[in-house]
Scaffold this motif. Structure first.
Motif, PDB file in Angstrom:
ATOM      1  N   LEU A  45       0.784  -1.131   0.158  1.00 12.39           N
ATOM      2  CA  LEU A  45      -0.035   0.002  -0.134  1.00 12.39           C
ATOM      3  C   LEU A  45       0.976   1.179  -0.169  1.00 12.39           C
ATOM      4  O   LEU A  45       0.646   2.277  -0.922  1.00 12.39           O
ATOM      5  N   VAL A  46       1.928   1.313   1.054  1.00 14.51           N
ATOM      6  CA  VAL A  46       2.646   2.376   0.969  1.00 14.51           C
ATOM      7  C   VAL A  46       3.530   2.748  -0.266  1.00 14.51           C
ATOM      8  O   VAL A  46       3.614   3.759  -0.710  1.00 14.51           O
ATOM      9  N   SER A  47       3.950   1.521  -0.859  1.00 13.55           N
ATOM     10  CA  SER A  47       4.850   1.586  -1.956  1.00 13.55           C
ATOM     11  C   SER A  47       3.780   2.070  -3.216  1.00 13.55           C
ATOM     12  O   SER A  47       4.177   3.095  -4.038  1.00 13.55           O
ATOM     13  N   THR A  48       2.593   1.751  -3.226  1.00 14.81           N
ATOM     14  CA  THR A  48       1.706   1.958  -4.322  1.00 14.81           C
ATOM     15  C   THR A  48       1.495   3.790  -4.145  1.00 14.81           C
ATOM     16  O   THR A  48       1.888   4.503  -5.357  1.00 14.81           O
ATOM     17  N   ILE A  49       1.267   4.187  -3.080  1.00 11.40           N
ATOM     18  CA  ILE A  49       0.911   5.503  -2.795  1.00 11.40           C
ATOM     19  C   ILE A  49       2.061   6.436  -2.936  1.00 11.40           C
ATOM     20  O   ILE A  49       2.059   7.577  -3.389  1.00 11.40           O
ATOM     21  N   ALA A  50       3.175   5.885  -2.727  1.00 12.90           N
ATOM     22  CA  ALA A  50       4.655   6.798  -2.752  1.00 12.90           C
ATOM     23  C   ALA A  50       4.987   6.943  -4.226  1.00 12.90           C
ATOM     24  O   ALA A  50       5.447   8.084  -4.510  1.00 12.90           O
ATOM     25  N   ARG A 368     -12.898   0.148  -7.862  1.00 13.64           N
ATOM     26  CA  ARG A 368     -11.558   0.205  -8.189  1.00 13.64           C
ATOM     27  C   ARG A 368     -10.860  -0.563  -7.110  1.00 13.64           C
ATOM     28  O   ARG A 368     -11.383  -1.165  -6.004  1.00 13.64           O
ATOM     29  N   TYR A 369      -9.474  -0.836  -7.239  1.00 12.94           N
ATOM     30  CA  TYR A 369      -8.640  -1.654  -6.546  1.00 12.94           C
ATOM     31  C   TYR A 369      -7.445  -0.575  -5.978  1.00 12.94           C
ATOM     32  O   TYR A 369      -6.766   0.065  -7.007  1.00 12.94           O
ATOM     33  N   LEU A 370      -7.013  -0.747  -5.035  1.00 22.97           N
ATOM     34  CA  LEU A 370      -5.742   0.124  -4.250  1.00 22.97           C
ATOM     35  C   LEU A 370      -4.816  -1.096  -3.923  1.00 22.97           C
ATOM     36  O   LEU A 370      -5.221  -2.159  -3.049  1.00 22.97           O
ATOM     37  N   ALA A 371      -3.605  -1.194  -4.471  1.00 24.63           N
ATOM     38  CA  ALA A 371      -2.445  -2.265  -4.113  1.00 24.63           C
ATOM     39  C   ALA A 371      -3.333  -3.510  -4.073  1.00 24.63           C
ATOM     40  O   ALA A 371      -2.962  -4.595  -3.264  1.00 24.63           O
ATOM     41  N   GLY A 372      -4.095  -4.131  -4.904  1.00 20.92           N
ATOM     42  CA  GLY A 372      -4.655  -5.271  -5.201  1.00 20.92           C
ATOM     43  C   GLY A 372      -5.777  -5.737  -4.475  1.00 20.92           C
ATOM     44  O   GLY A 372      -6.567  -6.461  -4.796  1.00 20.92           O
ATOM     45  N   SER A 373      -6.545  -4.638  -3.496  1.00 18.76           N
ATOM     46  CA  SER A 373      -7.425  -4.998  -2.855  1.00 18.76           C
ATOM     47  C   SER A 373      -8.643  -3.906  -3.525  1.00 18.76           C
ATOM     48  O   SER A 373      -8.657  -2.821  -3.795  1.00 18.76           O
ATOM     49  N   ARG A 374      -9.780  -4.816  -3.330  1.00 19.89           N
ATOM     50  CA  ARG A 374     -11.055  -4.314  -4.025  1.00 19.89           C
ATOM     51  C   ARG A 374     -11.790  -3.157  -3.053  1.00 19.89           C
ATOM     52  O   ARG A 374     -11.805  -3.552  -2.037  1.00 19.89           O
ATOM     53  N   MET A 375     -12.038  -2.213  -3.659  1.00 25.25           N
ATOM     54  CA  MET A 375     -12.755  -0.884  -2.806  1.00 25.25           C
ATOM     55  C   MET A 375     -14.337  -1.253  -2.733  1.00 25.25           C
ATOM     56  O   MET A 375     -14.866  -1.352  -3.942  1.00 25.25           O
TER      57      MET A 375
END
Length: 455
Positions: A45-50, A368-375
């Motif tokens: 998650l942090v890597s994606t946002i960074a 949408r998906y963030l760092a592979g997790s479905r929102m």
């Protein structure tokens, strides 16, 4: 341009007005929560946002005075881990607990010596996890925030390091409006000046419990989402917009709430400050604030839900055709030029004209998906300024509509009840308009029969 070489950028007066609008009772922070399936992978998650969020310079910049004017300046000490925090829960978080967490976070001001945004990750929420995303309003408005969310996320679970090029802020180009003549621009500015003057002399809103003094104790609540197709079908058969339905439903809820608290709702109508987007959607990547707040007399003194909907629609249509939205945006630009004390005085004068603030945000149209997790859900709360202490927000996401309420608890001590009444008002509108459609259909059939018999 690399972050190290980025030159300071002058802040617009309008964004500076939002930057200085924080008070003890009202923080100018857009609070949102994103709910996800599954356990959180913090490293991913942090890597994606960074990798993705710094594509918008405002998220790595802080506000500083340069040569007597506010500027966006790169924070050379920027550290993504200071902006993303994991809060590990000891047990599964209930809905009530989640609302308590949101309320606690909403009272915290954002640090002004760094970029003004923060994410709090909560694990063990509804069998998955949640991200509380808080962004100061000086960075962007609702439309800009949705652009950021679309860029942070993917349209499928096959997560990659590189975001989609569609709408990428580095590839987007500014959409320009057709240039009008100098005469037309002059007339437009005269109309804007007229509306600014008109708003300044408008009578303060009707006295009600929503206009009582505030303490600054806030609460955030929300309800399960509405199916967008139900609301859209209602708007289509009545020939109105989704926003008209929203305004009518809120009007009905406020009316009922006042009635339940012993206040006569049939007198003078309450007035709302309704957000009105003035930005080309293609330009949302630029962030900043480009919207007006329009003063709308809500039909809270009308008992018939169908008539409330018709009046809401006619009033919103009239405003769309006027210069009032641009007038309030101009007012905010003027406020950003004033000394802070004068800005607060002007803002209090302006916000005394209404009782509530309403916003309608068009969110992502698909999952949408963030760092592979479905929102699974997206909820957003609108901040209030000056003397406003009641804010209702309506945000769409993947075929559903989420209603959210952010209030000063001295004005609304039982916010869950007001939220429930808003939900009930949608149901009431659907029943009332379905009956009208049935009546209209019967009339049409009768008319067809009469014509056939006479031919």
């Amino acid at each position: 341009m690399s972050k190290a070489n980025a030159a300071p950028a002058a802040m617009t007066r309008r964004d500076y007005a939002w930057h200085r609008m924080d008070t003890e009772r009202n923080l100018m922070v857009i609070n949102s929560i994103l709910l996800f399936e599954g356990a959180v992978d913090m490293e991913r998650l942090v890597s994606t946002i960074a990798l993705r969020l710094p594509n918008y310079p405002r998220f790595t910049q802080k506000v500083e005075q340069r040569h007597g004017r506010p500027h966006w300046v790169e924070d050379h000490a920027f550290d993504i881990t200071r902006h993303i925090k994991l809060e590990q829960m000891e047990q599964d978080v209930s809905r009530a607990d989640l609302q308590s967490h949101m309320t606690r976070l909403a009272h915290l001001p954002l640090e002004r010596d760094r970029p003004m945004w923060h994410m709090t990750v909560l694990d063990r929420v509804n069998g998955g996890h949640a991200i509380v995303f808080r962004v100061h309003h000086c960075i962007t408005d609702g439309l800009g925030l949705v652009h950021v969310l679309n860029h942070l996320t993917d349209d499928n679970g096959l997560h990659g390091r590189t975001p989609s090029p569609v709408g990428h802020p580095h590839r987007a180009t500014v959409a320009h409006n057709a240039v009008c003549s100098a005469v037309a621009r002059g007339i437009s500015w005269l109309k804007i000046a007229f509306h600014v003057s008109r708003l300044s002399v408008l009578w303060p809103d009707a006295h009600s419990r929503f206009k009582a003094p505030m303490t600054g104790e806030k609460q955030l609540v929300w309800l399960p989402p509405l199916d967008m197709e139900r609301v859209r079908a209602m708007s289509k058969r009545m020939g109105v917009t989704l926003n008209d339905v929203w305004v009518a439903a809120v009007s009905g809820a406020l009316r009922k709430y006042l009635d339940e608290h012993g206040q006569r709702p049939d007198g003078r109508a309450l007035r709302a400050a309704v957000t009105f987007n003035l930005r080309e959607k293609a330009n949302a990547f630029q962030l900043g604030n480009e919207f007006g707040l329009v003063a709308v007399d809500l039909p809270t003194n009308v008992d018939d839900p169908r008539l409330r909907l018709k009046q809401s629609s006619s009033r919103m249509t009239a405003i769309k055709r006027s210069h009032q939205p641009r007038a309030t945006m101009a007012f905010l630009s003027i406020a950003g030029c004033l000394p802070t004390a004068l800005q607060h005085f002007a803002l209090n004068l302006f916000t005394s004209k209404g009782s509530v603030v309403l916003t309608n945000i068009e969110g992502p149209v698909s999952r949408r998906y963030l760092a592979g997790s479905r929102m699974t859900d997206l909820i957003c709360w609108v901040p209030q300024a000056g003397k406003l202490g009641v804010g209702l927000a309506f945000i769409s996401y993947a075929g559903q509509i989420q209603l959210a309420l952010f209030v000063d608890t001295d004005l609304v001590p039982d916010p869950d009840r007001l939220m429930a009444l808003t939900y009930e008002a949608f149901e009431e509108l659907q029943l009332a308009t379905a009956g009208e459609e049935a009546t209209q259909s019967s009339t049409d059939l009768a008319g067809t029969g009469a014509l056939a018999a006479g031919s």
